[in-house]
Design a protein around this motif. Structure first.
Motif, PDB file in Angstrom:
ATOM      1  N   GLY A  70       0.749  -0.694   0.143  1.00  0.00           N
ATOM      2  CA  GLY A  70       0.063  -0.360  -0.270  1.00  0.00           C
ATOM      3  C   GLY A  70       1.091   1.519  -0.121  1.00  0.00           C
ATOM      4  O   GLY A  70       1.982   0.938   0.320  1.00  0.00           O
ATOM      5  N   ALA A  71       0.228   2.595  -0.370  1.00  0.00           N
ATOM      6  CA  ALA A  71       1.056   3.527  -0.294  1.00  0.00           C
ATOM      7  C   ALA A  71       1.566   4.215   1.116  1.00  0.00           C
ATOM      8  O   ALA A  71       2.805   4.975   1.409  1.00  0.00           O
ATOM      9  N   ASP A  72       0.946   3.406   1.880  1.00  0.00           N
ATOM     10  CA  ASP A  72       0.882   3.794   3.427  1.00  0.00           C
ATOM     11  C   ASP A  72       1.340   2.565   4.383  1.00  0.00           C
ATOM     12  O   ASP A  72       0.397   2.061   3.739  1.00  0.00           O
ATOM     13  N   VAL A  73       1.792   2.882   5.530  1.00  0.00           N
ATOM     14  CA  VAL A  73       1.704   1.450   5.709  1.00  0.00           C
ATOM     15  C   VAL A  73       0.499   1.034   7.087  1.00  0.00           C
ATOM     16  O   VAL A  73       0.148  -0.093   6.520  1.00  0.00           O
ATOM     17  N   THR A  74      -0.351   1.832   6.991  1.00  0.00           N
ATOM     18  CA  THR A  74      -1.544   1.799   7.680  1.00  0.00           C
ATOM     19  C   THR A  74      -2.279   1.281   7.017  1.00  0.00           C
ATOM     20  O   THR A  74      -3.274   0.127   7.201  1.00  0.00           O
ATOM     21  N   LEU A  75      -2.373   1.049   4.658  1.00  0.00           N
ATOM     22  CA  LEU A  75      -3.261   1.306   4.347  1.00  0.00           C
ATOM     23  C   LEU A  75      -3.069  -0.642   3.219  1.00  0.00           C
ATOM     24  O   LEU A  75      -3.207  -1.958   2.978  1.00  0.00           O
ATOM     25  N   ALA A  76      -1.208  -1.251   3.593  1.00  0.00           N
ATOM     26  CA  ALA A  76      -0.687  -1.536   3.152  1.00  0.00           C
ATOM     27  C   ALA A  76      -1.336  -3.226   5.004  1.00  0.00           C
ATOM     28  O   ALA A  76      -1.733  -4.442   3.867  1.00  0.00           O
ATOM     29  N   VAL A  77      -1.176  -2.608   5.976  1.00  0.00           N
ATOM     30  CA  VAL A  77      -1.492  -3.233   6.699  1.00  0.00           C
ATOM     31  C   VAL A  77      -3.067  -3.989   6.903  1.00  0.00           C
ATOM     32  O   VAL A  77      -3.351  -5.416   6.854  1.00  0.00           O
ATOM     33  N   ASN A  78      -4.240  -3.141   7.250  1.00  0.00           N
ATOM     34  CA  ASN A  78      -5.365  -3.239   6.272  1.00  0.00           C
ATOM     35  C   ASN A  78      -5.441  -3.996   5.261  1.00  0.00           C
ATOM     36  O   ASN A  78      -6.531  -4.768   5.024  1.00  0.00           O
ATOM     37  N   LYS A  79      -4.932  -4.069   4.279  1.00  0.00           N
ATOM     38  CA  LYS A  79      -5.386  -5.243   2.972  1.00  0.00           C
ATOM     39  C   LYS A  79      -4.729  -6.364   3.126  1.00  0.00           C
ATOM     40  O   LYS A  79      -5.568  -7.685   2.826  1.00  0.00           O
ATOM     41  N   ALA A  80      -3.419  -6.432   3.960  1.00  0.00           N
ATOM     42  CA  ALA A  80      -2.977  -7.698   4.421  1.00  0.00           C
ATOM     43  C   ALA A  80      -3.856  -7.924   5.696  1.00  0.00           C
ATOM     44  O   ALA A  80      -4.397  -9.923   5.491  1.00  0.00           O
ATOM     45  N   VAL A  81      -4.506  -7.614   6.683  1.00  0.00           N
ATOM     46  CA  VAL A  81      -5.293  -8.512   7.555  1.00  0.00           C
ATOM     47  C   VAL A  81      -6.563  -9.076   6.689  1.00  0.00           C
ATOM     48  O   VAL A  81      -7.334  -9.892   6.937  1.00  0.00           O
ATOM     49  N   THR A  82      -7.387  -7.987   5.514  1.00  0.00           N
ATOM     50  CA  THR A  82      -8.286  -8.503   4.946  1.00  0.00           C
ATOM     51  C   THR A  82      -8.203  -9.955   4.274  1.00  0.00           C
ATOM     52  O   THR A  82      -8.846 -10.629   4.196  1.00  0.00           O
ATOM     53  N   LEU A  83      -7.195  -9.762   3.667  1.00  0.00           N
ATOM     54  CA  LEU A  83      -6.959 -10.942   2.835  1.00  0.00           C
ATOM     55  C   LEU A  83      -5.864 -12.372   3.750  1.00  0.00           C
ATOM     56  O   LEU A  83      -6.861 -13.310   3.018  1.00  0.00           O
ATOM     57  N   ALA A  84      -5.673 -11.962   4.673  1.00  0.00           N
ATOM     58  CA  ALA A  84      -5.370 -13.117   5.830  1.00  0.00           C
ATOM     59  C   ALA A  84      -6.325 -13.698   6.540  1.00  0.00           C
ATOM     60  O   ALA A  84      -7.045 -15.217   6.396  1.00  0.00           O
ATOM     61  N   ARG A  85      -7.849 -12.641   6.550  1.00  0.00           N
ATOM     62  CA  ARG A  85      -9.189 -13.169   6.405  1.00  0.00           C
ATOM     63  C   ARG A  85      -9.870 -14.780   5.588  1.00  0.00           C
ATOM     64  O   ARG A  85     -10.851 -15.307   6.079  1.00  0.00           O
ATOM     65  N   LYS A  86      -9.560 -14.647   4.486  1.00  0.00           N
ATOM     66  CA  LYS A  86      -9.988 -14.696   3.317  1.00  0.00           C
ATOM     67  C   LYS A  86      -9.033 -16.014   3.239  1.00  0.00           C
ATOM     68  O   LYS A  86      -9.566 -17.213   2.694  1.00  0.00           O
ATOM     69  N   ASN A  87      -7.641 -16.136   4.033  1.00  0.00           N
ATOM     70  CA  ASN A  87      -7.047 -17.326   4.020  1.00  0.00           C
ATOM     71  C   ASN A  87      -6.768 -18.392   5.537  1.00  0.00           C
ATOM     72  O   ASN A  87      -6.239 -18.557   5.466  1.00  0.00           O
ATOM     73  N   LEU A  88      -8.074 -18.434   5.952  1.00  0.00           N
ATOM     74  CA  LEU A  88      -7.787 -18.817   7.514  1.00  0.00           C
ATOM     75  C   LEU A  88      -7.664 -19.999   7.571  1.00  0.00           C
ATOM     76  O   LEU A  88      -7.839 -20.745   5.946  1.00  0.00           O
ATOM     77  N   VAL A  89      -7.049 -20.658   7.995  1.00  0.00           N
ATOM     78  CA  VAL A  89      -7.333 -22.324   8.199  1.00  0.00           C
ATOM     79  C   VAL A  89      -7.137 -23.157   9.154  1.00  0.00           C
ATOM     80  O   VAL A  89      -6.743 -22.340   9.960  1.00  0.00           O
ATOM     81  N   SER A  90      -7.822 -24.338   9.439  1.00  0.00           N
ATOM     82  CA  SER A  90      -7.819 -24.553  10.926  1.00  0.00           C
ATOM     83  C   SER A  90      -7.033 -26.168  10.838  1.00  0.00           C
ATOM     84  O   SER A  90      -6.868 -27.020   9.890  1.00  0.00           O
ATOM     85  N   ILE A  91      -6.962 -25.898  11.899  1.00  0.00           N
ATOM     86  CA  ILE A  91      -6.193 -26.528  12.328  1.00  0.00           C
ATOM     87  C   ILE A  91      -6.315 -27.557  13.304  1.00  0.00           C
ATOM     88  O   ILE A  91      -6.905 -27.593  14.146  1.00  0.00           O
ATOM     89  N   PRO A  92      -6.152 -29.593  13.776  1.00  0.00           N
ATOM     90  CA  PRO A  92      -6.599 -29.764  15.109  1.00  0.00           C
ATOM     91  C   PRO A  92      -5.567 -29.845  16.305  1.00  0.00           C
ATOM     92  O   PRO A  92      -4.229 -29.927  15.296  1.00  0.00           O
ATOM     93  N   ILE A  93      -5.487 -29.446  17.079  1.00  0.00           N
ATOM     94  CA  ILE A  93      -5.324 -29.323  18.213  1.00  0.00           C
ATOM     95  C   ILE A  93      -5.479 -29.625  19.054  1.00  0.00           C
ATOM     96  O   ILE A  93      -7.019 -30.786  19.987  1.00  0.00           O
ATOM     97  N   ILE A  94      -4.861 -31.106  19.890  1.00  0.00           N
ATOM     98  CA  ILE A  94      -5.537 -32.155  20.619  1.00  0.00           C
ATOM     99  C   ILE A  94      -4.336 -32.509  22.091  1.00  0.00           C
ATOM    100  O   ILE A  94      -3.212 -32.143  22.102  1.00  0.00           O
ATOM    101  N   ASN A  95      -5.151 -32.203  22.999  1.00  0.00           N
ATOM    102  CA  ASN A  95      -4.071 -31.608  24.285  1.00  0.00           C
ATOM    103  C   ASN A  95      -3.155 -30.598  24.207  1.00  0.00           C
ATOM    104  O   ASN A  95      -2.089 -30.931  25.001  1.00  0.00           O
ATOM    105  N   GLU A  96      -3.673 -29.802  23.952  1.00  0.00           N
ATOM    106  CA  GLU A  96      -3.013 -28.553  23.120  1.00  0.00           C
ATOM    107  C   GLU A  96      -1.209 -28.675  22.654  1.00  0.00           C
ATOM    108  O   GLU A  96      -0.619 -27.204  23.083  1.00  0.00           O
TER     109      GLU A  96
END
Length: 191
Positions: A70-96
């Motif tokens: 992005g042209a600014d740091v906050t724009l780049a971070v906001n765009k990255a957070v939006t993209l990361a929400r679309k690429n979520l991965v679920s992982i199995p956790i057993i006994n922590e």
């Protein structure tokens, strides 16, 4: 101005509403892994932009990462957070911890992740530690064997967490094996 009423037809698609309250943003924690100033040479000179690598997670088995500019740091971070929400991965956790050992290679990055007993904590370095913490894995041992590139290490860690498989309890497996042997023995006796 958006007016919300009890009418369901006015709220068909919440994505089209500008200024809508994103209450889902509060459930994910975010960590900025890397911020870099990048330049692109154009005909009129150099164009400065910022690149941000962000990891988000709910500490309950969901984690995602993204890289955006992005042209600014906050724009780049906001765009990255939006993209990361679309690429979520679920992982199995057993006994922590994770169910089994994983070795992954992504580019020049090599990551080794092993389960650990309760009380061990997260023994990992750099970006891998942040990804495992946001994923909600409390006891794990990890080692970066390849490059020190933070972005590739994050992508390798996400790939390793995607490749985890949920292991069935041993009690069920032993019952299945005994049933199979009984069937084989009866077939031999009949013939």
């Amino acid at each position: 101005m958006i007016m919300t009423t009890g009418n369901k037809k006015s709220n068909k698609n919440p994505r089209n509403q500008r200024g809508a309250d994103n209450s889902g943003d509060r459930e994910f924690d975010q960590v900025i892994i890397d911020i870099a100033r990048v330049t692109r040479v154009m005909a009129g000179g150099k164009r400065m932009r910022f690149r941000a690598c962000v990891v988000i997670g709910d500490r309950k088995g969901k984690v995602g990462s993204a890289v955006a500019k992005g042209a600014d740091v906050t724009l780049a971070v906001n765009k990255a957070v939006t993209l990361a929400r679309k690429n979520l991965v679920s992982i199995p956790i057993i006994n922590e911890t994770i169910p089994h050992r994983v070795d992954v290679k992504f580019g020049a990055a090599k990551i080794l992740i092993k389960p650990a007993p309760k009380g061990t904590g997260i023994i990992a370095g750099g970006a891998v530690r942040m990804v495992l913490d946001l994923a909600g894995v409390s006891n794990v041992v990890a080692k970066i064997l390849g490059t020190n590139n933070k972005i590739n290490n994050v992508k390798a860690t996400i790939k390793a967490l995607q490749s985890l498989k949920k292991v069935e309890p041993k009690v069920e497996a032993s019952n299945k094996n005994t049933n199979k042997t009984v069937k084989v023995e009866t077939k031999k006796a009949v013939s």
